[in-house]
Design a protein around this motif. Structure first.
Motif, short mmCIF file in Angstrom:
data_model
loop_
_atom_site.label_atom_id
_atom_site.label_comp_id
_atom_site.label_asym_id
_atom_site.label_seq_id
_atom_site.Cartn_x
_atom_site.Cartn_y
_atom_site.Cartn_z
N HIS A 53 14.64 37.09 32.50
CA HIS A 53 15.60 37.28 31.42
C HIS A 53 15.07 38.12 30.28
O HIS A 53 15.82 38.76 29.57
CB HIS A 53 16.10 35.92 30.93
CG HIS A 53 16.92 35.26 32.00
ND1 HIS A 53 16.59 34.07 32.57
CD2 HIS A 53 18.04 35.72 32.62
CE1 HIS A 53 17.50 33.79 33.52
NE2 HIS A 53 18.38 34.77 33.57
N ARG A 54 13.76 38.15 30.12
CA ARG A 54 13.20 39.02 29.10
C ARG A 54 13.53 40.46 29.45
O ARG A 54 13.97 41.24 28.62
CB ARG A 54 11.68 38.83 29.03
CG ARG A 54 11.07 39.54 27.86
CD ARG A 54 9.56 39.54 27.95
NE ARG A 54 9.16 40.07 29.24
CZ ARG A 54 8.01 39.78 29.84
NH1 ARG A 54 7.18 38.95 29.28
NH2 ARG A 54 7.71 40.30 30.99
N ASP A 55 13.37 40.81 30.72
CA ASP A 55 13.70 42.16 31.18
C ASP A 55 15.20 42.40 31.04
O ASP A 55 15.64 43.46 30.62
CB ASP A 55 13.31 42.34 32.65
CG ASP A 55 11.81 42.41 32.81
OD1 ASP A 55 11.10 42.47 31.78
OD2 ASP A 55 11.35 42.40 33.95
N GLN A 56 15.96 41.40 31.39
CA GLN A 56 17.41 41.54 31.32
C GLN A 56 17.88 41.73 29.88
O GLN A 56 18.74 42.56 29.59
CB GLN A 56 18.04 40.27 31.89
CG GLN A 56 19.51 40.43 32.19
CD GLN A 56 20.00 39.23 32.98
OE1 GLN A 56 19.42 38.85 33.98
NE2 GLN A 56 21.06 38.60 32.54
N MET A 57 17.32 41.00 28.96
CA MET A 57 17.69 41.14 27.56
C MET A 57 17.26 42.51 27.04
O MET A 57 17.97 43.12 26.26
CB MET A 57 17.03 40.04 26.71
CG MET A 57 17.55 38.65 27.05
SD MET A 57 19.33 38.55 27.38
CE MET A 57 19.86 37.61 25.99
N ALA A 58 16.14 42.99 27.48
CA ALA A 58 15.68 44.31 27.07
C ALA A 58 16.67 45.37 27.53
O ALA A 58 16.99 46.30 26.81
CB ALA A 58 14.30 44.59 27.65
N GLU A 59 17.18 45.21 28.75
CA GLU A 59 18.18 46.14 29.26
C GLU A 59 19.43 46.10 28.41
O GLU A 59 20.01 47.12 28.09
CB GLU A 59 18.54 45.78 30.71
CG GLU A 59 17.48 46.18 31.72
CD GLU A 59 17.23 47.68 31.69
OE1 GLU A 59 18.21 48.46 31.72
OE2 GLU A 59 16.06 48.06 31.60
N GLU A 60 19.86 44.91 28.04
CA GLU A 60 21.07 44.78 27.23
C GLU A 60 20.89 45.42 25.86
O GLU A 60 21.81 46.00 25.32
CB GLU A 60 21.47 43.31 27.11
CG GLU A 60 22.15 42.85 28.38
CD GLU A 60 22.70 41.44 28.26
OE1 GLU A 60 22.90 40.96 27.15
OE2 GLU A 60 22.93 40.84 29.31
N GLN A 61 19.71 45.30 25.33
CA GLN A 61 19.45 45.95 24.04
C GLN A 61 19.64 47.45 24.17
O GLN A 61 20.21 48.09 23.31
CB GLN A 61 18.01 45.65 23.59
CG GLN A 61 17.81 44.20 23.15
CD GLN A 61 18.74 43.80 22.01
OE1 GLN A 61 18.90 44.54 21.06
NE2 GLN A 61 19.36 42.64 22.11
N LYS A 62 19.17 48.01 25.28
CA LYS A 62 19.30 49.45 25.50
C LYS A 62 20.77 49.85 25.60
O LYS A 62 21.18 50.87 25.09
CB LYS A 62 18.59 49.84 26.80
CG LYS A 62 17.11 50.05 26.59
CD LYS A 62 16.48 50.56 27.89
CE LYS A 62 15.23 49.78 28.23
NZ LYS A 62 14.86 49.91 29.63
N LEU A 63 21.57 49.00 26.25
CA LEU A 63 22.99 49.31 26.41
C LEU A 63 23.73 49.27 25.09
O LEU A 63 24.79 49.86 24.96
CB LEU A 63 23.62 48.30 27.39
CG LEU A 63 23.15 48.43 28.83
CD1 LEU A 63 23.82 47.35 29.69
CD2 LEU A 63 23.48 49.79 29.40
N LYS A 64 23.18 48.60 24.11
CA LYS A 64 23.86 48.50 22.83
C LYS A 64 23.65 49.74 21.96
O LYS A 64 24.22 49.85 20.89
CB LYS A 64 23.37 47.26 22.08
CG LYS A 64 24.08 46.02 22.57
CD LYS A 64 23.55 44.78 21.88
CE LYS A 64 24.08 43.52 22.55
NZ LYS A 64 23.24 42.38 22.34
#
Ligand SMILES: [Zn+2]
Length: 53
Positions: free
Chosen positions: A35-46
Motif C-alpha cells: 500500500h505504500r507503493d500504491q499510495m505513492a502512485e495515487e499521489q502521482k495521479l493527483k
C-alpha cells in the motif's frame, strides 16, 4: 547506555482500510510495502495534468 537500533512499535498494522498486514518494526511507514507503493502512485495521479476523460 547502549544505543539501540531504531525501530518502530510492534504490532502496528497497515493503515490501509481492510489491510491486515502487520508492519515490520523496521518499517517506519504507516502502510505495508504494497500500500505504500500504491499510495505513492495515487499521489502521482493527483498532479495537475489529469487529462483522462
Ligand atoms: Zn497494506
Amino acid at each position: 547506555m547502549r544505543k539501540k537500533l531504531e525501530t518502530s512499535a510492534k504490532d502496528r498494522h497497515c493503515m490501509f482500510p481492510g489491510c491486515k498486514h502487520i508492519l515490520s518494526i523496521y518499517n517506519h511507514e504507516i502502510y505495508c510495502h504494497v500500500h505504500r507503493d500504491q499510495m505513492a502512485e495515487e499521489q502521482k495521479l493527483k498532479t495537475p495534468y489529469h487529462h483522462r476523460s
